[in-house]
Design a protein around this motif. Structure first.
Motif, PDB file in Angstrom:
ATOM      1  N   ARG A  79       0.667  -1.270   0.024  1.00  0.00           N
ATOM      2  CA  ARG A  79      -0.068  -0.336   0.056  1.00  0.00           C
ATOM      3  C   ARG A  79       0.904   1.262   0.067  1.00  0.00           C
ATOM      4  O   ARG A  79       1.778   1.378   0.881  1.00  0.00           O
ATOM      5  N   VAL A  80       0.500   2.192  -0.830  1.00  0.00           N
ATOM      6  CA  VAL A  80       1.465   3.249  -1.035  1.00  0.00           C
ATOM      7  C   VAL A  80       0.544   4.565  -1.080  1.00  0.00           C
ATOM      8  O   VAL A  80      -0.655   4.379  -1.515  1.00  0.00           O
ATOM      9  N   SER A  81       0.945   5.922  -0.933  1.00  0.00           N
ATOM     10  CA  SER A  81       0.269   7.119  -1.566  1.00  0.00           C
ATOM     11  C   SER A  81       0.913   7.346  -2.412  1.00  0.00           C
ATOM     12  O   SER A  81       2.104   7.725  -2.967  1.00  0.00           O
ATOM     13  N   TYR A  82       0.164   7.668  -3.385  1.00  0.00           N
ATOM     14  CA  TYR A  82       0.614   8.364  -4.859  1.00  0.00           C
ATOM     15  C   TYR A  82       0.293   9.837  -5.149  1.00  0.00           C
ATOM     16  O   TYR A  82      -1.014  10.277  -4.753  1.00  0.00           O
ATOM     17  N   HIS A  83       1.319  10.379  -5.476  1.00  0.00           N
ATOM     18  CA  HIS A  83       1.079  12.001  -5.545  1.00  0.00           C
ATOM     19  C   HIS A  83       0.749  12.336  -7.146  1.00  0.00           C
ATOM     20  O   HIS A  83       1.686  11.944  -7.996  1.00  0.00           O
ATOM     21  N   HIS A  84      -0.298  12.727  -7.561  1.00  0.00           N
ATOM     22  CA  HIS A  84      -0.831  12.993  -8.927  1.00  0.00           C
ATOM     23  C   HIS A  84      -0.417  14.423  -8.931  1.00  0.00           C
ATOM     24  O   HIS A  84      -1.306  15.454  -8.504  1.00  0.00           O
ATOM     25  N   ALA A  86      -0.471  16.707 -11.661  1.00  0.00           N
ATOM     26  CA  ALA A  86      -1.312  17.540 -12.179  1.00  0.00           C
ATOM     27  C   ALA A  86      -2.171  18.138 -11.419  1.00  0.00           C
ATOM     28  O   ALA A  86      -2.660  19.263 -11.711  1.00  0.00           O
ATOM     29  N   THR A  87      -2.783  17.400 -10.591  1.00  0.00           N
ATOM     30  CA  THR A  87      -4.006  17.971  -9.611  1.00  0.00           C
ATOM     31  C   THR A  87      -3.624  17.982  -8.192  1.00  0.00           C
ATOM     32  O   THR A  87      -4.081  18.827  -7.363  1.00  0.00           O
ATOM     33  N   ASN A  88      -2.117  17.832  -7.949  1.00  0.00           N
ATOM     34  CA  ASN A  88      -1.573  18.083  -6.482  1.00  0.00           C
ATOM     35  C   ASN A  88      -2.365  17.340  -5.644  1.00  0.00           C
ATOM     36  O   ASN A  88      -2.565  17.647  -4.280  1.00  0.00           O
ATOM     37  N   LYS A  89      -3.067  15.965  -5.910  1.00  0.00           N
ATOM     38  CA  LYS A  89      -3.865  15.272  -4.971  1.00  0.00           C
ATOM     39  C   LYS A  89      -3.035  13.946  -4.530  1.00  0.00           C
ATOM     40  O   LYS A  89      -1.951  13.558  -5.673  1.00  0.00           O
ATOM     41  N   ARG A  90      -3.322  13.396  -3.574  1.00  0.00           N
ATOM     42  CA  ARG A  90      -2.661  12.145  -3.076  1.00  0.00           C
ATOM     43  C   ARG A  90      -3.863  11.162  -3.005  1.00  0.00           C
ATOM     44  O   ARG A  90      -4.896  11.401  -2.679  1.00  0.00           O
ATOM     45  N   TYR A  91      -3.657   9.879  -3.604  1.00  0.00           N
ATOM     46  CA  TYR A  91      -4.347   8.687  -3.566  1.00  0.00           C
ATOM     47  C   TYR A  91      -3.939   7.472  -2.745  1.00  0.00           C
ATOM     48  O   TYR A  91      -2.767   7.548  -3.231  1.00  0.00           O
ATOM     49  N   ASP A  92      -4.489   6.686  -2.107  1.00  0.00           N
ATOM     50  CA  ASP A  92      -4.108   5.490  -1.598  1.00  0.00           C
ATOM     51  C   ASP A  92      -4.344   4.839  -2.675  1.00  0.00           C
ATOM     52  O   ASP A  92      -5.204   4.370  -3.410  1.00  0.00           O
ATOM     53  N   ALA A  93      -2.968   3.957  -3.109  1.00  0.00           N
ATOM     54  CA  ALA A  93      -2.821   2.991  -4.142  1.00  0.00           C
ATOM     55  C   ALA A  93      -2.039   1.685  -3.775  1.00  0.00           C
ATOM     56  O   ALA A  93      -1.595   1.665  -2.498  1.00  0.00           O
ATOM     57  N   VAL A  94      -2.060   0.909  -4.582  1.00  0.00           N
ATOM     58  CA  VAL A  94      -1.525  -0.659  -4.278  1.00  0.00           C
ATOM     59  C   VAL A  94      -0.470  -0.666  -5.635  1.00  0.00           C
ATOM     60  O   VAL A  94      -1.075  -0.408  -6.549  1.00  0.00           O
ATOM     61  N   ILE A  95       0.788  -1.092  -5.149  1.00  0.00           N
ATOM     62  CA  ILE A  95       1.594  -1.712  -6.157  1.00  0.00           C
ATOM     63  C   ILE A  95       1.162  -2.933  -6.706  1.00  0.00           C
ATOM     64  O   ILE A  95       1.093  -3.997  -5.943  1.00  0.00           O
ATOM     65  N   LEU A 142       5.865   8.051  -4.785  1.00  0.00           N
ATOM     66  CA  LEU A 142       5.176   7.286  -4.062  1.00  0.00           C
ATOM     67  C   LEU A 142       5.644   7.248  -2.756  1.00  0.00           C
ATOM     68  O   LEU A 142       6.797   7.636  -2.507  1.00  0.00           O
ATOM     69  N   THR A 143       4.752   7.021  -1.633  1.00  0.00           N
ATOM     70  CA  THR A 143       5.304   6.941  -0.288  1.00  0.00           C
ATOM     71  C   THR A 143       4.731   5.957   0.295  1.00  0.00           C
ATOM     72  O   THR A 143       3.696   5.674   0.108  1.00  0.00           O
ATOM     73  N   ALA A 144       5.332   5.099   1.208  1.00  0.00           N
ATOM     74  CA  ALA A 144       4.855   4.073   1.987  1.00  0.00           C
ATOM     75  C   ALA A 144       3.692   4.550   2.924  1.00  0.00           C
ATOM     76  O   ALA A 144       4.241   5.300   3.526  1.00  0.00           O
ATOM     77  N   LEU A 145       2.786   3.931   2.877  1.00  0.00           N
ATOM     78  CA  LEU A 145       1.825   3.873   3.891  1.00  0.00           C
ATOM     79  C   LEU A 145       1.932   3.070   4.889  1.00  0.00           C
ATOM     80  O   LEU A 145       2.723   1.904   4.838  1.00  0.00           O
ATOM     81  N   PRO A 146       1.584   3.418   6.256  1.00  0.00           N
ATOM     82  CA  PRO A 146       1.906   2.654   7.541  1.00  0.00           C
ATOM     83  C   PRO A 146       1.223   1.447   7.194  1.00  0.00           C
ATOM     84  O   PRO A 146       0.398   1.104   6.866  1.00  0.00           O
TER      85      PRO A 146
END
Length: 158
Positions: A79-84, A86-95, A142-146
């Motif tokens: 599980r990671v946090s993805y920085h988009h 173009a919109t400067n939004k972050r989304y919870d994502a999965v590799i 990407l940033t690792a989620l806890p």
């Protein structure tokens, strides 16, 4: 008397048969509940095996994430946090894919995340719709989620 002890009385005045004695075996309450108890034991055993499997899989995932982190990478199903940008939004994502085509020091990843998009229909009515996005990205976004056992298990089960 030839029929003594048989439960049948042939000597009654009308010649009818008296079957007052019941020689059939009755099942005890313990015998009746044995299949139910056996089924309960089997279900409990299956549940224990299921939990044991879950713990083993989660432990392996956590260890893989820790190993990957030590070499500056992410693990598949992490599980990671993805920085988009173009919109400067972050989304919870999965590799969902780890790619080392450019060498182990330059990984890139395929991720999947849900994004809410606004649509305007033919009548001009705005409607929000959640879409699943799958894309390739670089680790700098990407940033690792806890670690979260429950959320990780939901991802793995799919």
């Amino acid at each position: 008397n030839p029929s003594a002890g048989s439960g049948v009385n042939h000597g009654n005045a009308r010649g009818s048969i008296d079957t007052t004695s019941n020689n059939s075996t009755k099942r005890t309450r313990d015998e009746d509940s044995a299949p139910l108890e056996k089924n309960m034991v089997l279900e409990a055993t299956k549940e224990r095996e299921k939990q044991k499997r879950k713990i083993t899989i989660l432990k392996a995932q956590k260890e893989e994430e820790e190993r990957s982190s030590k070499v500056g990478q992410f693990a598949k199903k992490q599980r990671v946090s993805y920085h988009h940008r173009a919109t400067n939004k972050r989304y919870d994502a999965v590799i969902i894919g780890v790619h080392l085509d450019d060498g182990p020091d330059k990984p890139y990843y395929t991720i999947k995340y849900n994004q809410t998009e606004c649509f305007v229909d033919a009548c001009g009515v705005e409607e929000e719709k959640e879409c699943t996005v799958e894309k390739q990205t670089n680790p700098d976004r990407l940033t690792a989620l806890p670690w979260d056992e429950d959320k990780t298990w939901e991802l793995i089960r799919k």
